[in-house]
Design a protein around this motif. Structure first.
Motif, PDB file in Angstrom:
ATOM      1  N   ARG A  25      23.286  -2.466  36.871  1.00 28.30           N
ATOM      2  CA  ARG A  25      22.295  -2.320  37.935  1.00 28.30           C
ATOM      3  C   ARG A  25      21.756  -0.894  37.994  1.00 28.30           C
ATOM      4  O   ARG A  25      20.647  -0.679  38.472  1.00 28.30           O
ATOM      5  N   THR A  26      22.543   0.078  37.532  1.00 27.62           N
ATOM      6  CA  THR A  26      22.116   1.477  37.520  1.00 27.62           C
ATOM      7  C   THR A  26      22.490   2.102  36.184  1.00 27.62           C
ATOM      8  O   THR A  26      23.650   2.034  35.768  1.00 27.62           O
ATOM      9  N   LEU A  27      21.508   2.729  35.534  1.00 25.64           N
ATOM     10  CA  LEU A  27      21.732   3.420  34.271  1.00 25.64           C
ATOM     11  C   LEU A  27      21.097   4.799  34.379  1.00 25.64           C
ATOM     12  O   LEU A  27      19.880   4.935  34.498  1.00 25.64           O
ATOM     13  N   ASN A  28      21.938   5.836  34.376  1.00 25.30           N
ATOM     14  CA  ASN A  28      21.468   7.207  34.546  1.00 25.30           C
ATOM     15  C   ASN A  28      21.979   8.059  33.398  1.00 25.30           C
ATOM     16  O   ASN A  28      23.164   8.357  33.304  1.00 25.30           O
ATOM     17  N   LEU A  29      21.048   8.460  32.513  1.00 26.89           N
ATOM     18  CA  LEU A  29      21.357   9.347  31.392  1.00 26.89           C
ATOM     19  C   LEU A  29      20.527  10.624  31.475  1.00 26.89           C
ATOM     20  O   LEU A  29      20.292  11.283  30.457  1.00 26.89           O
ATOM     21  N   SER A  30      20.160  11.018  32.649  1.00 25.97           N
ATOM     22  CA  SER A  30      19.257  12.155  32.829  1.00 25.97           C
ATOM     23  C   SER A  30      19.959  13.484  32.568  1.00 25.97           C
ATOM     24  O   SER A  30      21.183  13.588  32.604  1.00 25.97           O
ATOM     25  N   HIS A  31      19.124  14.505  32.298  1.00 23.17           N
ATOM     26  CA  HIS A  31      19.591  15.886  32.110  1.00 23.17           C
ATOM     27  C   HIS A  31      20.630  15.977  30.994  1.00 23.17           C
ATOM     28  O   HIS A  31      21.732  16.479  31.177  1.00 23.17           O
ATOM     29  N   ASN A  32      20.226  15.473  29.841  1.00 22.61           N
ATOM     30  CA  ASN A  32      21.006  15.621  28.616  1.00 22.61           C
ATOM     31  C   ASN A  32      20.071  16.115  27.526  1.00 22.61           C
ATOM     32  O   ASN A  32      18.990  16.645  27.821  1.00 22.61           O
ATOM     33  N   VAL A  33      20.472  15.952  26.282  1.00 21.09           N
ATOM     34  CA  VAL A  33      19.629  16.367  25.159  1.00 21.09           C
ATOM     35  C   VAL A  33      19.393  15.155  24.250  1.00 21.09           C
ATOM     36  O   VAL A  33      19.405  15.267  23.018  1.00 21.09           O
ATOM     37  N   LEU A  34      19.201  14.020  24.841  1.00 21.29           N
ATOM     38  CA  LEU A  34      19.014  12.779  24.083  1.00 21.29           C
ATOM     39  C   LEU A  34      17.636  12.757  23.422  1.00 21.29           C
ATOM     40  O   LEU A  34      16.645  13.197  24.003  1.00 21.29           O
ATOM     41  N   GLU A  35      17.599  12.225  22.195  1.00 23.82           N
ATOM     42  CA  GLU A  35      16.365  12.149  21.425  1.00 23.82           C
ATOM     43  C   GLU A  35      16.108  10.697  21.048  1.00 23.82           C
ATOM     44  O   GLU A  35      16.797   9.789  21.485  1.00 23.82           O
ATOM     45  N   GLY A  36      15.077  10.525  20.207  1.00 26.00           N
ATOM     46  CA  GLY A  36      14.767   9.179  19.730  1.00 26.00           C
ATOM     47  C   GLY A  36      13.936   8.392  20.725  1.00 26.00           C
ATOM     48  O   GLY A  36      13.332   8.945  21.649  1.00 26.00           O
ATOM     49  N   VAL A  47      19.044  -7.557  35.647  1.00 23.68           N
ATOM     50  CA  VAL A  47      19.332  -7.222  37.044  1.00 23.68           C
ATOM     51  C   VAL A  47      19.299  -5.709  37.271  1.00 23.68           C
ATOM     52  O   VAL A  47      19.720  -5.234  38.332  1.00 23.68           O
ATOM     53  N   LEU A  48      18.769  -4.959  36.315  1.00 18.69           N
ATOM     54  CA  LEU A  48      18.729  -3.503  36.437  1.00 18.69           C
ATOM     55  C   LEU A  48      17.804  -3.097  37.584  1.00 18.69           C
ATOM     56  O   LEU A  48      16.663  -3.561  37.680  1.00 18.69           O
ATOM     57  N   GLU A  49      18.307  -2.226  38.439  1.00 19.52           N
ATOM     58  CA  GLU A  49      17.547  -1.783  39.601  1.00 19.52           C
ATOM     59  C   GLU A  49      17.107  -0.322  39.504  1.00 19.52           C
ATOM     60  O   GLU A  49      16.112   0.056  40.126  1.00 19.52           O
ATOM     61  N   SER A  50      17.853   0.486  38.741  1.00 21.81           N
ATOM     62  CA  SER A  50      17.522   1.907  38.644  1.00 21.81           C
ATOM     63  C   SER A  50      17.717   2.377  37.211  1.00 21.81           C
ATOM     64  O   SER A  50      18.786   2.164  36.627  1.00 21.81           O
ATOM     65  N   LEU A  51      16.695   3.034  36.663  1.00 21.65           N
ATOM     66  CA  LEU A  51      16.739   3.547  35.291  1.00 21.65           C
ATOM     67  C   LEU A  51      16.236   4.987  35.303  1.00 21.65           C
ATOM     68  O   LEU A  51      15.102   5.255  35.685  1.00 21.65           O
ATOM     69  N   ASP A  52      17.102   5.908  34.880  1.00 19.09           N
ATOM     70  CA  ASP A  52      16.758   7.326  34.914  1.00 19.09           C
ATOM     71  C   ASP A  52      17.086   7.964  33.570  1.00 19.09           C
ATOM     72  O   ASP A  52      18.248   8.162  33.218  1.00 19.09           O
ATOM     73  N   PHE A  53      16.037   8.283  32.799  1.00 23.62           N
ATOM     74  CA  PHE A  53      16.174   8.978  31.519  1.00 23.62           C
ATOM     75  C   PHE A  53      15.500  10.344  31.587  1.00 23.62           C
ATOM     76  O   PHE A  53      15.157  10.920  30.557  1.00 23.62           O
ATOM     77  N   SER A  54      15.325  10.902  32.742  1.00 22.59           N
ATOM     78  CA  SER A  54      14.541  12.133  32.908  1.00 22.59           C
ATOM     79  C   SER A  54      15.241  13.341  32.294  1.00 22.59           C
ATOM     80  O   SER A  54      16.460  13.362  32.124  1.00 22.59           O
ATOM     81  N   SER A  55      14.407  14.352  31.968  1.00 22.25           N
ATOM     82  CA  SER A  55      14.889  15.647  31.463  1.00 22.25           C
ATOM     83  C   SER A  55      15.739  15.486  30.214  1.00 22.25           C
ATOM     84  O   SER A  55      16.883  15.934  30.134  1.00 22.25           O
ATOM     85  N   ASN A  56      15.151  14.828  29.209  1.00 19.66           N
ATOM     86  CA  ASN A  56      15.738  14.718  27.878  1.00 19.66           C
ATOM     87  C   ASN A  56      14.668  15.082  26.862  1.00 19.66           C
ATOM     88  O   ASN A  56      13.668  15.716  27.220  1.00 19.66           O
ATOM     89  N   LYS A  57      14.863  14.667  25.634  1.00 16.58           N
ATOM     90  CA  LYS A  57      13.870  14.901  24.580  1.00 16.58           C
ATOM     91  C   LYS A  57      13.469  13.585  23.941  1.00 16.58           C
ATOM     92  O   LYS A  57      13.218  13.498  22.737  1.00 16.58           O
ATOM     93  N   ILE A  58      13.418  12.546  24.758  1.00 20.83           N
ATOM     94  CA  ILE A  58      13.087  11.212  24.259  1.00 20.83           C
ATOM     95  C   ILE A  58      11.616  11.175  23.856  1.00 20.83           C
ATOM     96  O   ILE A  58      10.741  11.666  24.586  1.00 20.83           O
ATOM     97  N   SER A  59      11.338  10.597  22.713  1.00 24.54           N
ATOM     98  CA  SER A  59       9.979  10.538  22.173  1.00 24.54           C
ATOM     99  C   SER A  59       9.551   9.081  22.015  1.00 24.54           C
ATOM    100  O   SER A  59      10.263   8.156  22.373  1.00 24.54           O
ATOM    101  N   GLY A  60       8.359   8.908  21.445  1.00 24.43           N
ATOM    102  CA  GLY A  60       7.846   7.552  21.264  1.00 24.43           C
ATOM    103  C   GLY A  60       7.206   7.018  22.531  1.00 24.43           C
ATOM    104  O   GLY A  60       6.916   7.760  23.476  1.00 24.43           O
TER     105      GLY A  60
END
Length: 205
Positions: A25-36, A47-60
């Protein structure tokens, strides 16, 4: 149900196997150095309610399959290197600009650049819109200037009247009125005398 791995130094790609965690329901991977790229397998998190990938280096781009997440209430993809068009429909029509800020390559709504439009066209239309707004505002500005000038003149006039009343100007004004009255009376007497002379001569003849 909740995975929060934010504020770490995780590197590498987001594994597509995350899409198998269908109870999330909540997936938070923010403030890392994730790419791709963002895995399209996230569409399985029904049933996911919250998705946070902010402050990374995700592209595409943002996978259009994510539009099927009808329970998604919070989306934060800001401050990455995302490009392309933002998906439309369902929950994606409810997210604000803050969900995508810091991704200069993204287009679509709610960001101000429409998906598929050229940057030069968008930049060319901005000055025209600004000029139109200035033209529409110009009558209002002129009326404001008129009212301001009228108000200043009224205040100055009242100030001058106050000075006149508090100095010797009323005496000078009254003298001028008396002199004018004397001139009028003198002219009336002369006119009356002439009329009397004319009437007398006419009667005598």
């Amino acid at each position: 149900m909740i995975i929060n791995l934010s504020n770490n130094r995780f590197e590498g790609h987001i594994p597509s196997i995350v899409g198998d965690l269908i109870g999330l329901r909540t997936l938070n991977l923010s403030h890392n150095v994730l790419e791709g790229h963002i895995p399209a397998s996230l569409q399985n998190l029904s049933v996911l309610e919250s998705l946070d990938f902010s402050s990374n280096k995700i592209s595409g781009g943002i996978p259009p399959q994510l539009a099927s997440l009808t329970f998604l209430e919070v989306l934060n993809l800001s401050h990455n290197h995302l490009v392309g068009c933002i998906p439309k429909g369902k929950q994606f029509d409810t997210f604000e600009n803050s969900s995508y800020q810091g991704n200069d390559g993204l287009r679509g709504l709610p960001p101000s650049r429409d998906c598929g439009r050229d940057d030069t066209v968008a930049q060319a239309t901005i000055p025209v819109e600004l000029d139109q707004e200035e033209e529409e505002d110009s009558p209002m500005i002129s009326w404001q200037a008129i009212f301001m000038g009228y108000g200043c003149g009224l205040i100055i006039g009242q100030f001058v009247i106050y000075i006149m009343l508090s100095t010797q100007y009323p005496t000078w004004f009254s003298r001028m009125v008396v002199k004018l009255e004397q001139r009028i009376v003198t002219r009336m007497k002369r006119h009356k005398k002439r009329y009397w002379c004319v009437a007398t001569s006419t009667y005598s003849t």
